[in-house]
Motif scaffolding. Structure first.
Motif, PDB file in Angstrom:
ATOM      1  N   GLN A 124     135.345  61.194  12.960  1.00 31.97           N
ATOM      2  CA  GLN A 124     135.647  62.710  12.941  1.00 31.97           C
ATOM      3  C   GLN A 124     134.685  63.269  12.445  1.00 31.97           C
ATOM      4  O   GLN A 124     134.315  64.648  12.795  1.00 31.97           O
ATOM      5  N   THR A 148     144.234  59.561  19.527  1.00 35.34           N
ATOM      6  CA  THR A 148     143.013  60.601  19.162  1.00 35.34           C
ATOM      7  C   THR A 148     141.137  60.488  19.921  1.00 35.34           C
ATOM      8  O   THR A 148     140.994  61.243  19.028  1.00 35.34           O
ATOM      9  N   ASP A 150     138.707  61.845  22.626  1.00 36.54           N
ATOM     10  CA  ASP A 150     138.051  63.237  22.997  1.00 36.54           C
ATOM     11  C   ASP A 150     139.181  63.375  24.211  1.00 36.54           C
ATOM     12  O   ASP A 150     139.762  64.320  24.553  1.00 36.54           O
ATOM     13  N   SER A 170     143.807  65.767  27.363  1.00 37.08           N
ATOM     14  CA  SER A 170     142.880  65.400  25.826  1.00 37.08           C
ATOM     15  C   SER A 170     144.042  66.362  25.456  1.00 37.08           C
ATOM     16  O   SER A 170     144.765  67.880  26.308  1.00 37.08           O
ATOM     17  N   ASN A 171     144.278  65.860  24.476  1.00 33.82           N
ATOM     18  CA  ASN A 171     145.304  66.551  23.136  1.00 33.82           C
ATOM     19  C   ASN A 171     144.202  67.357  22.272  1.00 33.82           C
ATOM     20  O   ASN A 171     145.569  67.861  21.267  1.00 33.82           O
ATOM     21  N   SER A 172     143.413  67.182  22.368  1.00 32.58           N
ATOM     22  CA  SER A 172     142.975  68.170  21.302  1.00 32.58           C
ATOM     23  C   SER A 172     141.110  68.477  22.207  1.00 32.58           C
ATOM     24  O   SER A 172     141.100  69.567  21.516  1.00 32.58           O
ATOM     25  N   LEU A 173     140.858  68.709  23.241  1.00 32.74           N
ATOM     26  CA  LEU A 173     140.250  69.336  23.855  1.00 32.74           C
ATOM     27  C   LEU A 173     140.628  69.801  25.849  1.00 32.74           C
ATOM     28  O   LEU A 173     141.449  69.896  25.669  1.00 32.74           O
TER      29      LEU A 173
END
Length: 356
Positions: A124, A148, A150, A170-173
């Motif tokens: 992280q 999780t 990228d 992507s679930n974050s970016l």
């Protein structure tokens, strides 16, 4: 009774044509908020790497040592001397890959969700590599839906009954801009149509059309596998093909695998000839049998083929230093019934009893 598929063609090999609505529903949007579609998984990963390279300096692209040899060769051709590999045990998800130390902040690390079993603990800290996870052999598994990493990608045609298909998400970016290149789109539309024809021929043979031979569709599939190996430029997917892919994305392929694998787990005998990889609360890509030596693998494979079960070896050209080295995958997808699973269990149990 065993399924018509097993009666006519045996168990395994490429998909025949089916309608999307005949499969169980799945809300892909509950897990994957934004995605982009491609003709192949290789196009998906190239588009992602190339787009990210425009804003980030990349020194090395790391691949697992144990990985699809065709994808590895394709990436080496595209990225030449920028590819390196790292060691990982592909048959033991508890033996966590050391993804913290070998790569620099200027690197991409490709992770592989081996058989739907691997959950990675992504570092992280801010100054770290970009982690991209391949879910081609773990589509809709919990590690896929809850990744999780990228970015994620997959070759969809490993699990979906479609001619071609790849995906990134992507679930974050934020995802890069969609591919816009249409230069070779006509070739891919031809490939799509021809593979669709092969799938339809297989369906017709399943329905009893005696004018069709296995070679009629297998030759088409083989021809376009070679075609795909040589297609290195990312090509935008046509609107009509996107619509078809979206239909099949919203289907629950895990539903059938869970049921079939639960049956096999209940009835397969224990053996020292090979290890069966199971997921406790989920499902695996197929029924993975892992062997210490090739001789034993070949004996089991021969027994299976003689009983109309056609496994795939994933992947034969890899160098593996672990105790378990060779994997046979037996297909257990939506094409097959519990009676088919009984045939698999009976065949393997007969072999196991003969070699106690």
């Amino acid at each position: 009774m065993i399924s018509q598929h097993l009666q006519q063609l045996g168990l395994g090999s490429s998909f025949n044509a089916i309608e999307a609505h005949s499969l169980a529903d799945f809300s892909i949007g509950d897990y994957v908020k934004e995605y982009q579609l491609f003709y192949t998984g290789r196009h998906a990963i190239r588009h992602l790497i190339d787009a990210l390279s425009n804003t980030k300096k990349i020194q090395t692209i790391w691949l697992p040592e144990y990985y699809c040899q065709h994808v590895t060769a394709w990436l080496r051709k595209v990225y030449e001397n920028r590819i390196s590999t790292y060691a990982i045990n592909p048959f033991n998800p508890k033996a966590d890959a050391d993804i913290y130390s070998f790569a620099s902040a200027d690197d991409f690390v490709i992770l592989n969700n081996f058989w739907g079993l691997y959950t990675y603990k992504i570092p992280q800290q801010k100054n770290r590599p970009i982690y991209i996870e391949d879910h081609s052999h773990g589509w809709l598994s919990k590690p896929c839906l809850q990744s999780t990493a990228d970015y994620c990608f997959a070759s969809l045609r490993k699990s979906l009954p479609i001619p071609l298909g790849g995906i990134i998400w992507s679930n974050s970016l934020k995802l890069p801009k969609p591919a816009a290149n249409t230069d070779a789109q006509t070739e891919f539309m031809t490939a799509w149509d021809e593979i669709t024809k092969a799938m339809a021929l297989k369906t017709a043979l399943l329905k009893g059309d005696n004018t069709i031979q296995k070679s009629d569709y297998l030759n088409i599939i083989t021809k376009f596998e070679y075609f795909l190996h040589e297609q290195h430029s990312v090509v935008a997917v046509s609107k009509i093909h996107k619509e078809i892919l979206v239909q099949f994305l919203s289907r629950d392929y895990g539903y059938y695998k869970k049921e079939n694998l639960a049956f096999l787990k209940q009835y397969l005998l224990d053996t020292e000839n090979f290890k069966v990889l199971y997921s406790k609360n989920d499902f695996t890509f197929g029924l993975p049998l892992v062997f210490k030596d090739r001789e034993n693998l070949n004996k089991v494979k021969k027994e299976l083929v003689e009983n109309d079960i056609y496994p795939s070896e994933l992947w034969p050209d890899n160098h593996c230093t672990t105790d378990l080295k060779y994997l046979l995958n037996i297909h257990v997808d939506f094409r097959y019934t519990l009676e088919d699973m009984n045939h698999i269990a009976t065949t393997l149990n007969t072999y196991i009893k003969k070699h106690l």
